[in-house]
Design a protein around this motif. Structure first.
Motif, PDB file in Angstrom:
ATOM      1  N   LYS A 107       0.804  -1.216   0.000  1.00 34.96           N
ATOM      2  CA  LYS A 107       0.000   0.000   0.000  1.00 34.96           C
ATOM      3  C   LYS A 107       0.836   1.266   0.000  1.00 34.96           C
ATOM      4  CE  LYS A 107      -3.992  -2.060   2.301  1.00 34.96           C
ATOM      5  NZ  LYS A 107      -4.931  -1.977   3.459  1.00 34.96           N
ATOM      6  N   CYS A 108       2.131   1.148   0.126  1.00 35.34           N
ATOM      7  CA  CYS A 108       3.013   2.326   0.081  1.00 35.34           C
ATOM      8  C   CYS A 108       4.266   1.993  -0.719  1.00 35.34           C
ATOM      9  CB  CYS A 108       3.372   2.792   1.484  1.00 35.34           C
ATOM     10  SG  CYS A 108       3.979   1.495   2.572  1.00 35.34           S
ATOM     11  N   PRO A 109       4.120   1.656  -2.004  1.00 36.59           N
ATOM     12  CA  PRO A 109       5.297   1.278  -2.804  1.00 36.59           C
ATOM     13  C   PRO A 109       6.266   2.423  -3.035  1.00 36.59           C
ATOM     14  CG  PRO A 109       3.371   1.510  -4.214  1.00 36.59           C
ATOM     15  CD  PRO A 109       2.876   1.636  -2.799  1.00 36.59           C
ATOM     16  N   GLY A 110       5.808   3.664  -2.859  1.00 36.72           N
ATOM     17  CA  GLY A 110       6.700   4.796  -3.071  1.00 36.72           C
ATOM     18  C   GLY A 110       7.812   4.884  -2.053  1.00 36.72           C
ATOM     19  N   LEU A 111       7.646   4.257  -0.902  1.00 38.01           N
ATOM     20  CA  LEU A 111       8.689   4.291   0.127  1.00 38.01           C
ATOM     21  C   LEU A 111       9.807   3.302  -0.131  1.00 38.01           C
ATOM     22  CD1 LEU A 111       6.520   4.559   3.378  1.00 38.01           C
ATOM     23  CD2 LEU A 111       7.717   6.398   2.196  1.00 38.01           C
ATOM     24  N   LEU A 112       9.577   2.360  -1.033  1.00 34.27           N
ATOM     25  CA  LEU A 112      10.552   1.302  -1.273  1.00 34.27           C
ATOM     26  C   LEU A 112      11.678   1.816  -2.163  1.00 34.27           C
ATOM     27  CD1 LEU A 112       8.101  -1.670  -1.789  1.00 34.27           C
ATOM     28  CD2 LEU A 112       9.611  -1.280   0.147  1.00 34.27           C
ATOM     29  N   THR A 113      12.860   1.913  -1.596  1.00 33.49           N
ATOM     30  CA  THR A 113      14.054   2.339  -2.322  1.00 33.49           C
ATOM     31  C   THR A 113      15.155   1.305  -2.117  1.00 33.49           C
ATOM     32  OG1 THR A 113      14.825   3.626  -0.424  1.00 33.49           O
ATOM     33  CG2 THR A 113      13.450   4.773  -2.052  1.00 33.49           C
ATOM     34  N   SER A 114      16.241   1.484  -2.830  1.00 29.01           N
ATOM     35  CA  SER A 114      17.372   0.559  -2.702  1.00 29.01           C
ATOM     36  C   SER A 114      17.963   0.597  -1.305  1.00 29.01           C
ATOM     37  CB  SER A 114      18.433   0.891  -3.749  1.00 29.01           C
ATOM     38  OG  SER A 114      17.912   0.771  -5.057  1.00 29.01           O
ATOM     39  N   SER A 115      18.064   1.791  -0.728  1.00 26.28           N
ATOM     40  CA  SER A 115      18.628   1.897   0.628  1.00 26.28           C
ATOM     41  C   SER A 115      17.715   1.243   1.654  1.00 26.28           C
ATOM     42  CB  SER A 115      18.855   3.362   0.988  1.00 26.28           C
ATOM     43  OG  SER A 115      17.624   4.081   0.931  1.00 26.28           O
ATOM     44  N   LEU A 116      16.400   1.354   1.468  1.00 28.51           N
ATOM     45  CA  LEU A 116      15.482   0.718   2.397  1.00 28.51           C
ATOM     46  C   LEU A 116      15.580  -0.803   2.310  1.00 28.51           C
ATOM     47  CD1 LEU A 116      13.217   1.114   4.478  1.00 28.51           C
ATOM     48  CD2 LEU A 116      11.598   0.984   2.593  1.00 28.51           C
TER      49      LEU A 116
END
Length: 674
Positions: A119-128
């Motif tokens: 529900k929050c794919p925008g928060l998914l980054t390489s660093s995360l």
């Protein structure tokens, strides 16, 4: 003397206590969960954390440490919480759209077993993903759906660090063949995999899941993935490729996958490969119960008729064992299982027969009894000899059986093969999209005949049919007695057949209808009906019509549909979620009629006597987009439905922005208006 004295004596004190008690109850009644009951103290504490997450719990970390330092582990305020509470807190933050990057950093604790970030794919980054790999190595369930910004190498590097995964969803991500191979090598306990809408993933890449396919991609050339993450220097963590012999993956058994969702993968350049890949998966994964992939029905036909000559080119290109060899191995495995079962059954029957003989022998002389016992032990059992003789002759004639229980995205062309190979199906999705109307109707007849195989056991049915709803009634009469969920998409002319659907499917818990907007006015009027079809177990109702900008006002001549809708709303006391979008009938009058329990007899065609009086008492969510509903009806709805949490009034032409001020007194109800 006390410092404070209550005026009015003991009577005033008693009334004051009653007032305080009443005020507390009113305050508590507003704090209800989704089921309408008073919330627990634990959930109230979690909601308080959600409301104060940004201002209190992550403020210091976000200002001082978020982008300045990298922490492999954080001894924050949530490390002492149990994992299930942290999982629920993440769920509440995502559902309320209050989860931030800093908050997610603090919530990535080692005790997490489930991490759902779809529900929050925008928060998914390489660093995360580096944080997830370092802190949450005990995950059982991981959902990264929709994270289109994550490279394939980052996905592979993350999956190397979570070997305990049981369920993984990468739908809509740049997942490719290297990621699938990493899953096979490092996630050996995986049972559920969702790679739908992964356009960089070719169908042939799924064969890496069975352990005998060779990586043919230039990005992953016949190598085994070994991921190493440095604890002291996390920024230099990398995913290295070390070459190994092809027998490394061949020595590993297939994954214990029971569910694979792989619809809409690849770029459509190798659509014919999907049939062969589906056949390999069906024959190589004996524990597979649910499969969604293009060409599934054709693969069943290929397996049933053993037409493996069409797959020779594919096997030579992918350097995979011939499909006939895989079929023989699976057939031999099933024959061995059947032989073992029949042998055990024969031994059990023989022991029962021995027990009966021993009871008869007890009444004979002791000397004769001992002689007969010795002879019986030396002589093999007649029933066992007969069973062993029948096994060798019967197995060669028995067909191979697939244990699929849930299939999606099939067509009617090869439905008969699916019926022969998969007798245990309880959930099926069928697409009937032939452009010719006569061909569609003939396929509906084939559909009804095919569904007869699962009559009495089918629980969920989903049909995509751009034709009249009347054509689907024979299929619904075949399977409707056991259906709990029914989804109809693209159907037309539902005004008359809707009551028939209710008659055919009396046990429904979920009814979803996505209908085409009518192009001509409907003048059909139903005859008087004595019985009222009811759906007493219905909890979710969706009747959405496609938006037609030409016809903005409902056609009141849709009398029959209005009657059926009244039956649905008044005969379903357990309704929780309702969606009624772009209805071609006066919804405002229908809702008034339902809420006032038929005080005004505006629909005299159907006799509503005998229906339940608890209309919409459990309603929590309602969507009334593009309807003629008025603000007075909405206020009446919010007053009567005490559990109501959400109302969507987008594009309702009888409501203006100024009318929404009357909704402010219903603080627990979220009203959406566009």
């Amino acid at each position: 003397m006390p410092l404070f004295r209550v005026s009015g004596g003991r009577g005033a004190e008693k009334s004051g206590r009653q007032k305080i008690k009443k005020m507390k109850w009113r305050d508590g009644s507003r704090r209800t969960d989704d089921e309408g009951s008073v919330q627990s103290l634990t959930r109230l504490c979690l909601l308080s954390l959600v409301d104060n997450m940004k201002e209190v719990w992550v403020k210091d970390y976000a200002e001082k440490y978020l982008d300045q330092y990298f922490f492999r582990h954080i001894m924050g305020p949530f490390n002492s919480l149990p994992g299930d509470l942290v999982e629920e807190l993440i769920f509440l933050l995502c559902s309320r759209k209050k989860l931030s990057r800093a908050g997610l950093h603090l919530l990535l604790v080692p005790q997490l077993k489930s991490l759902l970030l779809d529900k929050c794919p925008g928060l998914l980054t390489s660093s995360l993903c580096v944080h997830i790999a370092a802190r949450c190595q005990g995950l059982w369930n991981l959902d990264l759906s929709g994270a289109q910004q994550l490279p394939s190498k980052v996905l592979s590097k993350t999956l190397c660090s979570v070997p305990a995964l049981r369920s993984l969803s990468l739908a809509g991500t740049p997942c490719d063949e290297c990621v699938i191979r990493t899953i096979f090598l490092h996630c050996r306990l995986l049972r559920h995999l969702d790679v739908s809408r992964c356009h960089f993933l070719a169908p042939a890449a799924l064969l890496s899941l069975v352990g005998r396919a060779l990586c043919s991609s230039s990005a992953c050339p016949s190598s085994t993935l070994f991921c190493s993450t440095s604890a002291t220097e996390p920024s230099t963590s990398s995913c290295t490729l070390e070459h190994s012999s092809p027998t490394t993956s061949e020595s590993l058994p297939p994954l214990p996958l029971s569910r694979i969702l792989a619809l809409d993968i690849g770029f459509g350049e190798e659509e014919e490969d999907s049939v062969t890949v589906a056949a390999y998966l069906l024959l190589s994964l004996p524990s597979l119960k649910e499969l969604a992939i293009e060409g599934l029905a054709q693969a069943c036909s290929l397996i049933e008729h053993r037409d493996f000559s069409k797959t020779v080119e594919f096997t030579e290109r992918e350097k995979f064992p011939r499909l006939i060899e895989v079929w023989r191995k699976e057939k031999h495995r099933q024959d061995s299982e059947r032989m073992t079962e029949r042998h055990e059954r024969a031994v059990a029957e023989d022991e029962e027969h021995k027990d009966e003989e021993e009871e008869e022998i007890m009444w004979e002389e002791y000397s004769q009894e001992n002689d007969r016992d010795e002879n019986r032990e030396e002589r093999p059992s007649c029933s066992l000899i007969q069973a062993q003789g029948e096994v060798s002759s019967s197995f060669s004639d028995e067909c191979l059986v697939l244990h699929l229980k849930d299939v999606k995205g099939i067509t009617c062309d090869f439905l008969d093969s699916l019926c022969h190979l998969c007798p245990d199906i309880y959930n099926i999705s069928v697409n009937i999209v032939d452009p010719e109307d006569t061909s569609r109707r003939s396929q509906c007849s084939v559909l009804a005949a095919g569904l007869q195989t699962w009559s009495g056991q089918l629980q969920s049915l989903s049909l995509l049919y751009p034709g009249l709803l009347d054509d689907l009634l024979p299929a619904l009469h075949v399977t409707g007695s056991s259906l709990l969920s029914l989804s109809l998409e693209g159907v037309k002319n539902i005004n008359i057949a809707l009551l028939e659907v209710m008659h055919a499917c009396p046990k429904l818990h979920e009814l979803l209808i996505f209908a085409e907007s009518p192009t001509i006015p409907q003048t059909n009027v139903m005859e008087q009906q004595d019985d009222n079809p009811q759906l007493p177990n219905l909890r979710t109702l969706t009747i959405n019509f496609s938006h037609n900008p030409i016809q903005k006002r409902p056609d009141f001549l849709w009398r029959s549909f209005a009657n059926a809708l009244c039956c649905l709303l008044m005969g379903s006391p357990l309704l929780e979620k309702v969606s009624l979008v772009s209805l071609p009938c006066p919804l405002d009058r229908i809702l008034n009629y339902v809420l006032q329990e038929g005080f005004f007899n505006i629909f005299p065609v159907v006799n509503f006597q005998g229906l339940s009086n608890s209309h919409l008492k459990r309603l929590q969510h309602i969507n009334l987009t593009r309807t003629d509903v008025m603000m007075g009806t909405v206020n009446n709805l919010m007053r009567n439905c005490k559990r109501l949490k959400f109302v969507n009034l987008s594009h309702c032409w009888e409501i203006c922005q100024s009318d929404l001020q009357y909704c402010t007194k219903f603080r627990n109800v979220e009203v959406v208006y566009v």
